[in-house]
Design a protein around this motif. Structure first.
Motif, PDB file in Angstrom:
ATOM      1  N   ASP A 217      14.352   8.761   8.891  1.00 29.16           N
ATOM      2  CA  ASP A 217      14.124   9.108  10.303  1.00 29.16           C
ATOM      3  C   ASP A 217      13.076  10.195  10.461  1.00 29.16           C
ATOM      4  N   LYS A 218      12.105  10.205   9.555  1.00 25.93           N
ATOM      5  CA  LYS A 218      11.001  11.159   9.689  1.00 25.93           C
ATOM      6  C   LYS A 218       9.908  10.537  10.551  1.00 25.93           C
ATOM      7  N   ASP A 219       9.130  11.367  11.139  1.00 23.72           N
ATOM      8  CA  ASP A 219       8.096  10.907  12.059  1.00 23.72           C
ATOM      9  C   ASP A 219       6.919  10.290  11.276  1.00 23.72           C
ATOM     10  N   THR A 220       6.754   8.982  11.394  1.00 23.35           N
ATOM     11  CA  THR A 220       5.693   8.323  10.630  1.00 23.35           C
ATOM     12  C   THR A 220       4.309   8.630  11.202  1.00 23.35           C
ATOM     13  N   ALA A 221       4.296   9.129  12.445  1.00 24.85           N
ATOM     14  CA  ALA A 221       3.002   9.478  13.042  1.00 24.85           C
ATOM     15  C   ALA A 221       2.317  10.573  12.231  1.00 24.85           C
ATOM     16  N   ALA A 222       3.129  11.421  11.612  1.00 29.91           N
ATOM     17  CA  ALA A 222       2.577  12.530  10.834  1.00 29.91           C
ATOM     18  C   ALA A 222       2.105  12.077   9.453  1.00 29.91           C
ATOM     19  N   LEU A 223       2.503  10.859   9.089  1.00 28.22           N
ATOM     20  CA  LEU A 223       2.238  10.408   7.721  1.00 28.22           C
ATOM     21  C   LEU A 223       0.748  10.260   7.412  1.00 28.22           C
ATOM     22  N   ASP A 224       0.032   9.570   8.303  1.00 30.68           N
ATOM     23  CA  ASP A 224      -1.382   9.307   8.029  1.00 30.68           C
ATOM     24  C   ASP A 224      -2.165  10.608   7.840  1.00 30.68           C
TER      25      ASP A 224
ATOM     26  N   SER B 275       0.826  -1.208   0.000  1.00 34.74           N
ATOM     27  CA  SER B 275       0.000   0.000   0.000  1.00 34.74           C
ATOM     28  C   SER B 275       0.859   1.257   0.000  1.00 34.74           C
ATOM     29  N   LEU B 276       0.212   2.344  -0.367  1.00 38.77           N
ATOM     30  CA  LEU B 276       0.856   3.653  -0.342  1.00 38.77           C
ATOM     31  C   LEU B 276       1.370   3.971   1.062  1.00 38.77           C
ATOM     32  N   GLN B 277       0.524   3.674   2.061  1.00 44.59           N
ATOM     33  CA  GLN B 277       0.919   3.936   3.450  1.00 44.59           C
ATOM     34  C   GLN B 277       2.189   3.177   3.824  1.00 44.59           C
ATOM     35  N   GLU B 278       2.225   1.894   3.424  1.00 46.68           N
ATOM     36  CA  GLU B 278       3.405   1.088   3.752  1.00 46.68           C
ATOM     37  C   GLU B 278       4.657   1.639   3.078  1.00 46.68           C
ATOM     38  N   MET B 279       4.516   1.961   1.784  1.00 52.90           N
ATOM     39  CA  MET B 279       5.684   2.421   1.040  1.00 52.90           C
ATOM     40  C   MET B 279       6.217   3.731   1.618  1.00 52.90           C
ATOM     41  N   LEU B 280       5.313   4.687   1.819  1.00 54.42           N
ATOM     42  CA  LEU B 280       5.778   5.980   2.332  1.00 54.42           C
ATOM     43  C   LEU B 280       6.237   5.838   3.784  1.00 54.42           C
ATOM     44  N   GLY B 281       5.633   4.930   4.533  1.00 56.75           N
ATOM     45  CA  GLY B 281       6.084   4.657   5.903  1.00 56.75           C
ATOM     46  C   GLY B 281       7.534   4.187   5.889  1.00 56.75           C
ATOM     47  N   ALA B 282       7.846   3.291   4.946  1.00 55.18           N
ATOM     48  CA  ALA B 282       9.226   2.788   4.842  1.00 55.18           C
ATOM     49  C   ALA B 282      10.165   3.903   4.422  1.00 55.18           C
ATOM     50  N   SER B 283       9.688   4.778   3.568  1.00 47.95           N
ATOM     51  CA  SER B 283      10.510   5.915   3.127  1.00 47.95           C
ATOM     52  C   SER B 283      10.767   6.882   4.290  1.00 47.95           C
ATOM     53  N   PHE B 284       9.700   7.162   5.051  1.00 49.53           N
ATOM     54  CA  PHE B 284       9.848   8.033   6.231  1.00 49.53           C
ATOM     55  C   PHE B 284      10.828   7.417   7.231  1.00 49.53           C
ATOM     56  N   ASP B 285      10.677   6.110   7.454  1.00 52.05           N
ATOM     57  CA  ASP B 285      11.578   5.413   8.383  1.00 52.05           C
ATOM     58  C   ASP B 285      13.033   5.592   7.970  1.00 52.05           C
ATOM     59  N   ALA B 286      13.260   5.406   6.674  1.00 53.59           N
ATOM     60  CA  ALA B 286      14.639   5.469   6.174  1.00 53.59           C
ATOM     61  C   ALA B 286      15.220   6.869   6.351  1.00 53.59           C
TER      62      ALA B 286
END
Lengths: 433, 263
Positions: B109-116, B96-107
């Motif tokens: 070190d961006k806050d994934t809480a802000a992603l959704d 999913s888009l969420q998973e992909m961008l979550g992995a990108s944010f992780d890489a």
């Protein structure tokens, strides 16, 4: 009479009275087992030169390396398996022997039977289509586990079987029979584990779904990576009955399951699904038969696997539409991802159609991780190892979604993740180019 | 202020030279359009800037704020601040888009809480149905939905420079307007620099370019303002030596699941 003697599997051993547990006529049971053991060695050894065993390492099978488990093991040490909440029954089988049955009394009252079954050795295998391994099962299997669901009873909690093999040097012949009477419903989850080392497991599962029954059987295979498994699963579905057979295979050195599904009644359906993931030097082997014997029957097979390192997978499958199978729908899809250069996968789907009024499809792929998918994820900032992990997990998602319960789906997903974690660690340590 | 500087870029695919000394500089807040005939090397330019496999850079440099972009693997180029909106966004089953961008944010070190939250905000801005956020990437999306999806990711990832390859294809007029407005807003809100790659003028009537360049035979052969785009719309690319034959994209050998039972 000359009997090719493998001391462990000889007719004399087969006649051992301890195996006759449950038999009303001990002498007859011993004679039956003797005959089966003799018959086993009158048949040719299974060979990779034959179509049935092609591509696999069966020629390396050395029966002398194993000793059949002739008595119920005492004090077996079992690994943990994922807890399944609120099971209707929990059964433990060790080296083919039933060691415990925990059946909820309420379910007994309602008409669920989970017990040691008929020790006569009769099976639904086609007598014209048995090989040495099947005969050895007949000679050495203890009495089966029998699960019977009364007419119109819906068992809405799973029956959990922990089927454990103690490992090195042991040959075990587990046998499970599941019968769902008309309009009954049942889900069985079998978790296969083993101790360490090279052992031989020869499990047989027989399923019968009578008219309008719903029978689901899921196997989660986590054998030690030195284990050999030569399994069979045979099922039949009556009119309007539905069968689900799910296999999630992760363990074994060579783990093979042959699945025979017979849609015998009009409108019967079979959903055949598998997730497998082989790495190291593992080989996973699936041979499937989808028999459409009756009109308007539906079968849908989706087997998806991943091979890594030097591991391999084999899928050979046949859709057979009988001349009475008009209006049938049959689908067969096998897809494989090859994660390394040295990994390999054979995928050989086949059709045999004797009625023109049918819809059939088969598809088969073996390919590395898609380069465009990889580039897309990389371009959005996903590092390569994470991207491959996401893509492989995503590849399995559609088939995992077809496993019966969310908890089970979670278990299978977790086992895929464990394999992927192993890979990630190996890559981080620089073991993979 | 960010600056993408492309100097003397030469690249080939399968041994065929495609880019032959390309120069282009894009700064924050600017919108550049690269136009050109089929086969001029437009898509190659976008792929080479992101390091897509199948191309070989044979000369020249590309820097983003002084950093050597060509020395980085693709995923690090993304984190350096380059975004590629693809002409044909790839379907990725089960991811999913969420998973992909979550992995990108992780890489990063961006806050994934802000992603959704960011996903919902961006989806609303361009009229992208929220139900697609948790579904498999681009699978069963129409051409227009795929382009909205690309634009949404642009909004969430907030790159310094965006390369938008044929962004308009598949978009109806309304969607084209929404997507263009979103990109234009980014040039003001976050100082996004934009490189629009397009064959037709259609997109440029919505997303107004500051600079228009004509790419032909692997080089920028003319530059001007928006008037140049309008002129090309009338005259076509004949004046810029329409290439003899389109150069094939390199084959991606296993792109569509090859029946390969004899591996």
């Amino acid at each position: 009479m000359s009997i090719p003697v493998n001391t462990s599997f000889s007719a004399d051993v087969a006649a051992t009275s301890s195996l006759c547990q449950g038999a009303t006529d001990v002498a007859a049971d011993a004679a039956r087992r003797t005959a089966a053991a003799v018959a086993a060695f009158e048949l040719d050894a299974p060979s990779a030169e034959s179509e049935a065993w092609r591509y696999g390492p069966i020629n390396e099978l050395d029966l002398d390396a194993y000793v059949p488990q002739l008595t119920a093991p005492t004090d077996p040490v079992l690994p943990e398996t994922p807890a399944i909440e609120g099971a209707a029954a929990t059964v433990t089988i060790v080296d083919g022997w039933i060691t415990s049955i925990d059946l909820d009394a309420d379910w007994v009252d309602k008409g669920l039977t989970v017990a040691q079954g008929d020790p006569s050795g009769r099976t639904s295998l086609d007598a014209d289509d048995v090989d040495r391994i099947d005969r050895l099962h007949e000679a050495f299997a203890p009495a089966p586990l029998q699960i019977t669901v009364k007419r119109s009873l819906t068992v809405d909690a799973p029956i959990v079987i922990h089927n454990h093999h103690s490992g090195a040097g042991v040959a075990a012949f587990p046998h499970v029979v599941v019968e769902a009477a008309a309009n009954a419903e049942v889900t069985v989850v079998e978790h296969q584990t083993s101790g360490e080392g090279a052992g031989l497991a020869v499990p047989l599962v027989e399923m019968r779904a009578d008219d309008a029954a719903r029978l689901r059987y899921v196997t989660v295979q986590e054998l030690d990576t030195a284990m050999w498994q030569l399994g069979r699963q045979i099922s039949s579905a009556g009119s309007q009955a539905s069968l689900v057979s799910g296999i999630a295979a992760f363990g074994g050195a060579y783990a093979r399951v042959r699945t025979d599904t017979r849609l015998a009644g009009r409108g019967a359906s079979g959903d055949l699904i598998s997730v497998y993931y082989a790495d190291g030097d593992q080989v996973h082997d699936f041979r499937t038969f989808q028999h459409h014997d009756a009109p308007d029957t539906l079968s849908d097979l989706l087997f998806k696997g991943t091979v890594d390192d030097r591991a391999g997978s084999i899928y050979t499958g046949l859709i057979h539409i009988h001349e009475d199978g008009r209006g049938s729908n049959a689908h067969q899809t096998n897809r494989n991802i090859k994660l390394s250069e040295d990994a390999w996968a054979w995928s050989v789907p086949n059709l045999e159609i004797e009625n023109n009024d049918v819809r059939c499809s088969h598809a088969s792929t073996v390919s590395p991780v898609d380069t465009d998918q990889r580039f897309y994820l990389h371009a959005r900032g996903v590092p390569p190892t994470v991207a491959d992990r996401l893509i492989v997990a995503g590849f399995f998602r559609e088939v995992i979604a077809r496993f019966p319960s969310p908890a089970l789906q979670e278990t299978v997903r977790g086992l895929v993740d464990t394999k992927l974690d192993r890979r990630l660690v190996a890559e981080t340590n620089g073991n993979v180019a | 202020m960010s600056e993408l500087i492309i100097e003397g870029l030469e690249a080939s695919a399968a041994g065929n030279p495609i880019l032959r000394g390309l120069d282009l500089t894009i700064r924050s807040g600017e919108v550049h359009a690269v136009m050109g005939p089929n086969g001029a090397g437009k898509s190659t330019l976008s792929h080479v800037l992101l390091g897509k496999p199948g191309y070989e850079v044979t000369g020249g440099t590309v820097t983003l704020d002084g950093e050597d972009l060509l020395a980085m693997p693709t995923w690090q180029r993304a984190h350096a601040g380059i975004f590629l909106g693809m002409q044909y966004p790839t379907e990725v089953p089960g991811v999913s888009l969420q998973e992909m961008l979550g992995a990108s944010f992780d890489a990063a070190d961006k806050d994934t809480a802000a992603l959704d939250e960011a996903l919902l905000v961006e989806a609303a801005r361009i009229g992208f149905d929220e139900k697609f956020l948790s579904r498999a990437l681009n699978v069963d999306l129409s051409g227009g939905e795929k382009k909205r999806n690309e634009t949404l990711q642009l909004g969430v990832l907030q790159p310094k420079i965006a390369i938008l390859d044929e962004l308009d294809s598949g978009l109806d007029v309304d969607a084209l307007r929404m997507v263009s407005q979103r990109v234009e807003a980014a040039t003001e809100e976050t100082g996004l620099g934009v490189l629009v790659i397009t064959h037709y003028n259609r997109l440029l009537t919505e997303l107004k370019p500051d600079h228009v360049h004509v790419l032909a035979k692997g080089q920028i052969v003319a530059s001007g303002d928006a008037a140049l785009a309008a002129e090309l719309e009338d005259t076509g690319y004949g004046a810029y030596g329409e290439v003899e034959a389109a150069v094939a994209e390199p084959a991606t050998p296993f792109a569509s699941g090859v029946l390969d039972v004899f591996e």
